[in-house]
Motif scaffolding. Structure first.
Motif, PDB file in Angstrom:
ATOM      1  N   PRO A 246       0.828  -1.205   0.000  1.00  0.00           N
ATOM      2  CA  PRO A 246       0.000   0.000   0.000  1.00  0.00           C
ATOM      3  C   PRO A 246       0.860   1.253   0.000  1.00  0.00           C
ATOM      4  O   PRO A 246       1.985   1.244   0.516  1.00  0.00           O
ATOM      5  N   PRO A 247       0.351   2.336  -0.569  1.00  0.00           N
ATOM      6  CA  PRO A 247       1.151   3.571  -0.648  1.00  0.00           C
ATOM      7  C   PRO A 247       1.661   4.034   0.706  1.00  0.00           C
ATOM      8  O   PRO A 247       2.781   4.529   0.815  1.00  0.00           O
ATOM      9  N   GLU A 248       0.839   3.865   1.759  1.00  0.00           N
ATOM     10  CA  GLU A 248       1.274   4.333   3.084  1.00  0.00           C
ATOM     11  C   GLU A 248       2.474   3.551   3.604  1.00  0.00           C
ATOM     12  O   GLU A 248       3.226   4.039   4.457  1.00  0.00           O
ATOM     13  N   ALA A 249       2.688   2.330   3.098  1.00  0.00           N
ATOM     14  CA  ALA A 249       3.845   1.545   3.528  1.00  0.00           C
ATOM     15  C   ALA A 249       5.150   2.142   3.031  1.00  0.00           C
ATOM     16  O   ALA A 249       6.223   1.841   3.563  1.00  0.00           O
ATOM     17  N   LEU A 250       5.067   2.974   1.995  1.00  0.00           N
ATOM     18  CA  LEU A 250       6.259   3.597   1.445  1.00  0.00           C
ATOM     19  C   LEU A 250       6.634   4.887   2.170  1.00  0.00           C
ATOM     20  O   LEU A 250       7.690   5.464   1.902  1.00  0.00           O
ATOM     21  N   GLU A 251       5.767   5.330   3.074  1.00  0.00           N
ATOM     22  CA  GLU A 251       6.114   6.509   3.865  1.00  0.00           C
ATOM     23  C   GLU A 251       7.241   6.148   4.825  1.00  0.00           C
ATOM     24  O   GLU A 251       7.153   5.142   5.537  1.00  0.00           O
ATOM     25  N   PRO A 252       8.317   6.938   4.856  1.00  0.00           N
ATOM     26  CA  PRO A 252       9.449   6.593   5.724  1.00  0.00           C
ATOM     27  C   PRO A 252       9.054   6.537   7.193  1.00  0.00           C
ATOM     28  O   PRO A 252       8.303   7.385   7.682  1.00  0.00           O
ATOM     29  N   ARG A 253       9.525   5.516   7.859  1.00  0.00           N
ATOM     30  CA  ARG A 253       9.405   5.403   9.305  1.00  0.00           C
ATOM     31  C   ARG A 253      10.790   5.600   9.882  1.00  0.00           C
ATOM     32  O   ARG A 253      11.717   4.850   9.554  1.00  0.00           O
ATOM     33  N   LEU A 254      10.934   6.602  10.756  1.00  0.00           N
ATOM     34  CA  LEU A 254      12.252   7.001  11.231  1.00  0.00           C
ATOM     35  C   LEU A 254      12.293   7.018  12.748  1.00  0.00           C
ATOM     36  O   LEU A 254      11.282   7.210  13.412  1.00  0.00           O
ATOM     37  N   LYS A 255      13.486   6.815  13.288  1.00  0.00           N
ATOM     38  CA  LYS A 255      13.675   6.945  14.728  1.00  0.00           C
ATOM     39  C   LYS A 255      14.868   7.837  15.014  1.00  0.00           C
ATOM     40  O   LYS A 255      15.838   7.889  14.245  1.00  0.00           O
ATOM     41  N   GLY A 256      14.790   8.536  16.135  1.00  0.00           N
ATOM     42  CA  GLY A 256      15.943   9.272  16.624  1.00  0.00           C
ATOM     43  C   GLY A 256      16.401  10.394  15.729  1.00  0.00           C
ATOM     44  O   GLY A 256      15.684  10.888  14.870  1.00  0.00           O
ATOM     45  N   GLY A 257      17.638  10.797  15.950  1.00  0.00           N
ATOM     46  CA  GLY A 257      18.220  11.889  15.192  1.00  0.00           C
ATOM     47  C   GLY A 257      19.631  11.570  14.778  1.00  0.00           C
ATOM     48  O   GLY A 257      20.068  10.422  14.872  1.00  0.00           O
ATOM     49  N   PRO A 258      20.383  12.573  14.306  1.00  0.00           N
ATOM     50  CA  PRO A 258      21.754  12.329  13.860  1.00  0.00           C
ATOM     51  C   PRO A 258      22.589  11.659  14.937  1.00  0.00           C
ATOM     52  O   PRO A 258      22.559  12.039  16.100  1.00  0.00           O
ATOM     53  N   GLY A 259      23.323  10.635  14.543  1.00  0.00           N
ATOM     54  CA  GLY A 259      24.213   9.942  15.466  1.00  0.00           C
ATOM     55  C   GLY A 259      23.578   8.843  16.275  1.00  0.00           C
ATOM     56  O   GLY A 259      24.264   8.137  17.013  1.00  0.00           O
ATOM     57  N   GLU A 260      22.257   8.656  16.171  1.00  0.00           N
ATOM     58  CA  GLU A 260      21.589   7.659  16.997  1.00  0.00           C
ATOM     59  C   GLU A 260      21.309   6.354  16.262  1.00  0.00           C
ATOM     60  O   GLU A 260      20.662   5.467  16.806  1.00  0.00           O
ATOM     61  N   ASN A 261      21.758   6.231  15.046  1.00  0.00           N
ATOM     62  CA  ASN A 261      21.390   5.071  14.236  1.00  0.00           C
ATOM     63  C   ASN A 261      22.563   4.620  13.382  1.00  0.00           C
ATOM     64  O   ASN A 261      23.306   5.449  12.856  1.00  0.00           O
ATOM     65  N   THR A 262      22.698   3.315  13.258  1.00  0.00           N
ATOM     66  CA  THR A 262      23.722   2.752  12.387  1.00  0.00           C
ATOM     67  C   THR A 262      23.437   1.272  12.179  1.00  0.00           C
ATOM     68  O   THR A 262      23.083   0.574  13.125  1.00  0.00           O
ATOM     69  N   THR A 263      23.618   0.802  10.953  1.00  0.00           N
ATOM     70  CA  THR A 263      23.636  -0.633  10.685  1.00  0.00           C
ATOM     71  C   THR A 263      25.047  -0.976  10.231  1.00  0.00           C
ATOM     72  O   THR A 263      25.546  -0.416   9.248  1.00  0.00           O
TER      73      THR A 263
END
Length: 334
Positions: free
Chosen positions: A213-230
């Protein structure tokens, strides 16, 4: 085959974690020095000794790679690994001295509810030592090692791994700590973006939804700069140069893009190491390398999904739910 990066001959993995502090360390140990390089595509990486992995730099091979929680505090973990390897006589020889070569990448897990009041001595040097000493061909996935305190935009993150054999018989594997700014699931789940690459029901066997569905393509984000890494490592048993490892690392980033939406943003430190244990010659430097690169990207996509699929939620207020808590009842038995 264990469907782990340790299926690659010459690769062992050890892990150590601290449940009270909700953090941990994963060490990939090479039984003999391995050629390696790295590709960094995220905007906020945290690393140690990655410059020496550029193809033009002097040191040709490394002894281990460390993936760790703890943000910049976690960079102490490589020192613990070096201490253990120095006792074993491993490392780069300079006169009568030996310096273990241990590149590292870290992720941010400082705000996950665990006790981070460690004062003047963060635990990562000791966790690095313990992880190195625990190295074997079997290791836990999900809430373990570097993935212990990891999270994604809407689910508990974790530690994942996968392996494959190329048409020419090379063994390729991946290990990844998923602390993504985005989501590995399509919309609110339960399907994974990596579903087309799944093998043998390794992350639930649900396949793909009938439609996205189109809504599934809306980005889901957490945190801010520096709080995320894979952060990840892909490995193979081919005899590759540092330059060829660099090309594999670059290609393997496709696996992150297939499994995480979004990836490679200014808000994360997405990074992939690539290593080669040199057990088998590469007969064709172009097509053979291409086989390995394709397999590395596919393995990494699968490993990302397995990290979230195998995770369990942290026992702290506000902790993100685990996939199995929400969707485990609908898993398909292979």
């Amino acid at each position: 085959m264990l469907n782990l990066i340790t299926d690659v001959p010459g690769v062992l993995v050890g892990q150590a974690d601290d449940p009270a502090r909700a953090t941990g360390v994963t060490v990939v140990l090479f039984e003999a020095p391995a050629a390696a390089s790295v590709a960094i595509q995220g905007g906020g990486p945290g690393t140690r000794d990655t410059a020496l992995l550029d193809p033009e730099m002097t040191v040709e091979k490394i002894d281990a790679v460390v993936l760790s929680g703890g943000s910049a505090f976690g960079l102490d973990a490589a020192g613990g690994v070096q201490a253990v390897l120095a006792e074993r006589g491993r490392g780069f020889r300079i006169r009568d001295l030996t310096v273990p070569i241990v590149p590292q990448a870290i992720l941010f897990d400082l705000a996950n509810g665990g006790d981070k009041a460690w004062g003047r001595k963060p635990p990562y040097f000791d966790l690095g030592m313990a992880a190195c000493e625990a190295a074997s061909d079997r290791f836990a996935l999900g809430t373990a090692g570097a993935g212990y305190g990891a999270a994604t935009a809407n689910m508990k993150g974790g530690l994942g791994s996968a392996s494959a054999v190329t048409p020419s018989g090379f063994i390729v594997g991946a290990v990844v700590a998923v602390n993504a700014v985005g989501s590995v699931m399509i919309g609110d789940g339960p399907h994974f973006w990596a579903a087309p690459y799944e093998r043998g029901g390794e992350f639930g066997g649900l396949g793909q939804p009938m439609r996205v569905p189109p809504e599934a393509l809306e980005p889901r984000l957490k945190g801010g700069p520096g709080e995320n890494t894979t952060i990840a490592l892909v490995a193979c048993d081919a005899d590759l140069t540092k330059a060829q490892c660099k090309r594999v690392a670059v290609a393997a980033h496709d696996g992150l893009a297939r499994a995480i939406r979004p990836a490679h943003t200014p808000l994360d430190g997405d990074l992939v190491f690539a290593a080669a244990t040199g057990r088998r010659p590469l007969a064709d430097p172009v097509y053979g390398l291409n086989e390995i690169a394709v397999a590395a990207a596919d393995c990494l996509a699968r490993a990302v999904a397995r990290a979230v699929f195998e995770a369990v939620a942290l026992p702290f207020p506000g902790a993100r739910p685990a996939w199995r808590d929400r969707f485990g009842r609908i898993m398909v038995t292979p």
